[in-house]
Design a protein around this motif. Structure first.
Motif, mmCIF file in Angstrom:
data_model
loop_
_atom_site.group_PDB
_atom_site.id
_atom_site.type_symbol
_atom_site.label_atom_id
_atom_site.label_comp_id
_atom_site.label_asym_id
_atom_site.label_seq_id
_atom_site.Cartn_x
_atom_site.Cartn_y
_atom_site.Cartn_z
ATOM 1 N N UNK A 217 44.594 59.678 45.566
ATOM 2 C CA UNK A 217 44.814 58.708 46.632
ATOM 3 C C UNK A 217 43.514 58.656 47.427
ATOM 4 N N UNK A 218 42.779 57.563 47.291
ATOM 5 C CA UNK A 218 41.440 57.469 47.882
ATOM 6 C C UNK A 218 41.441 56.888 49.281
ATOM 7 N N UNK A 219 42.639 56.718 49.885
ATOM 8 C CA UNK A 219 42.683 56.205 51.246
ATOM 9 C C UNK A 219 41.979 54.875 51.362
ATOM 10 N N UNK A 220 41.098 54.770 52.350
ATOM 11 C CA UNK A 220 40.348 53.536 52.593
ATOM 12 C C UNK A 220 38.893 53.655 52.149
ATOM 13 N N UNK A 221 38.616 54.579 51.218
ATOM 14 C CA UNK A 221 37.250 54.697 50.701
ATOM 15 C C UNK A 221 36.821 53.401 50.036
ATOM 16 N N UNK A 222 37.783 52.689 49.458
ATOM 17 C CA UNK A 222 37.586 51.314 49.007
ATOM 18 C C UNK A 222 38.920 50.626 49.205
ATOM 19 N N UNK A 223 38.958 49.286 49.122
ATOM 20 C CA UNK A 223 40.195 48.581 49.453
ATOM 21 C C UNK A 223 40.670 47.604 48.402
ATOM 22 N N UNK A 224 39.853 47.334 47.394
ATOM 23 C CA UNK A 224 40.228 46.365 46.361
ATOM 24 C C UNK A 224 39.800 46.920 45.010
ATOM 25 N N UNK A 225 40.672 46.789 44.015
ATOM 26 C CA UNK A 225 40.381 47.407 42.721
ATOM 27 C C UNK A 225 39.112 46.878 42.075
ATOM 28 N N UNK A 226 38.689 45.671 42.449
ATOM 29 C CA UNK A 226 37.451 45.126 41.907
ATOM 30 C C UNK A 226 36.223 45.941 42.263
ATOM 31 N N UNK A 227 36.319 46.764 43.307
ATOM 32 C CA UNK A 227 35.193 47.621 43.673
ATOM 33 C C UNK A 227 34.969 48.728 42.646
ATOM 34 N N UNK A 228 36.018 49.082 41.888
ATOM 35 C CA UNK A 228 35.907 50.107 40.861
ATOM 36 C C UNK A 228 36.012 49.531 39.457
ATOM 37 N N UNK A 229 36.888 48.553 39.260
ATOM 38 C CA UNK A 229 37.209 48.075 37.917
ATOM 39 C C UNK A 229 36.200 47.093 37.343
ATOM 40 N N UNK A 230 35.585 46.280 38.194
ATOM 41 C CA UNK A 230 34.741 45.195 37.701
ATOM 42 C C UNK A 230 33.372 45.720 37.293
ATOM 43 N N UNK A 231 32.670 45.001 36.406
ATOM 44 C CA UNK A 231 31.347 45.470 35.944
ATOM 45 C C UNK A 231 30.385 45.752 37.092
#
Length: 291
Positions: A217-231
């Motif tokens: 559970x990363x809290x608010x370290x990021x807020x949208x999956x595109x910050x991790x999932x996208x190229x």
């Protein structure tokens, strides 16, 4: 041991970004591929040794009853919470067949209002926070004291929650993340992983699911999956103002996000990373937990 994914507060509706990548390439669209309200993603963990453990608490019953006073009128106008009492952690705990007193420990990613609203519903629970987060709200000399108190609402701390700062007794790493701590008095395997930048002592919370796989559970370290999932990292324009308004250290937050991207890419078979507010991540994990 069982882990439940709870939405403890639906917020304003946000669109799924459809420009990149296409929906067919978006991992979060496997379950739901349309606009959704943002969520307050919490975990409820049934343990054999420590009763129930909550990770974050979302919005509480008193917030629903008196939102402007408890959460702040400006925040309510911006976040547009649904204020549904059925979403409160207390209500969901009871529907699962437990009593409020069964929640013996609460582990918080940080002390912002949308993560602490349920604290008054469990006044007996021990509340674990990172030592820097604890200092920021208790020590007027802390550089982040005023910033932190503005977001840890008075109504959420009026009952004097049993805040317990974590300490690192010996150097511990978790997938390369240093200074990982175990909450005091908790026998269950749960790790607090420093993810700095969003708040003074922001952490992720790592637990194992029923299959033995790590959930972070990363809290608010990021807020949208595109910050991790996208190229390339793609943040969400509706959530960017929230991140910018709350973050305490931009460089540290970006570095944290990049480390989470690397963790997601290198260890996706061992760790599932998710944020507190992305509704598509929540839908996917809730579906998996009940299937």
């Amino acid at each position: 041991m069982r882990v439940h994914h709870l939405n403890c507060g639906s917020l304003r509706r946000i669109p799924l970004l459809r420009d990149r990548p296409t929906l067919g390439e978006d991992p979060a669209a496997e379950v739901v591929n349309h606009d959704l309200p943002a969520v307050c993603h919490c975990l409820l963990i049934e343990t054999d040794s420590d009763g129930l453990v909550l990770v974050d608490t979302g919005l509480g019953t008193a917030d629903v009853e008196n939102p402007d006073a408890n959460l702040g009128a400006d925040w309510v106008a911006f976040a547009q919470p649904a204020l549904d009492p059925r979403e409160c952690a207390l209500s969901q705990v009871v529907r699962l067949g437990h009593a409020a007193q069964d929640v013996r420990h609460i582990v918080l990613t940080h002390l912002h209002r949308d993560h602490t609203g349920g604290l008054p519903d469990f006044p007996h629970a021990r509340v674990h926070v990172h030592a820097d987060e604890y200092q920021a709200v208790t020590d007027p000399a802390s550089a982040h004291h005023r910033h932190s108190l503005e977001r840890f609402m008075p109504a959420h701390r009026a009952h004097r929650p049993l805040l317990t700062p974590t300490t690192v007794e010996e150097p511990t790493e978790w997938f390369g993340f240093a200074d990982v701590a175990r909450p005091q008095g908790l026998a269950y395997e749960l790790l607090m992983v420093p993810l700095p930048g969003h708040s003074a002592g922001h952490v992720g919370v790592a637990v194992r699911d029923g299959d033995g796989r790590w959930l972070l559970h990363a809290g608010d370290a990021y807020m949208y999956h595109g910050e991790l999932d996208y190229p390339e990292p793609v943040s969400h324009p509706d959530l960017d103002p929230v991140q910018r308004g709350a973050q305490t250290d931009v460089a540290a937050r970006v570095a944290t996000r990049d480390r989470l991207r690397a963790l997601h890419r290198r260890h996706a078979d061992e760790v599932t990373v998710f944020s507190a507010h992305d509704p598509w991540e929540f839908a996917r994990l809730a579906e998996r937990a009940t299937s």
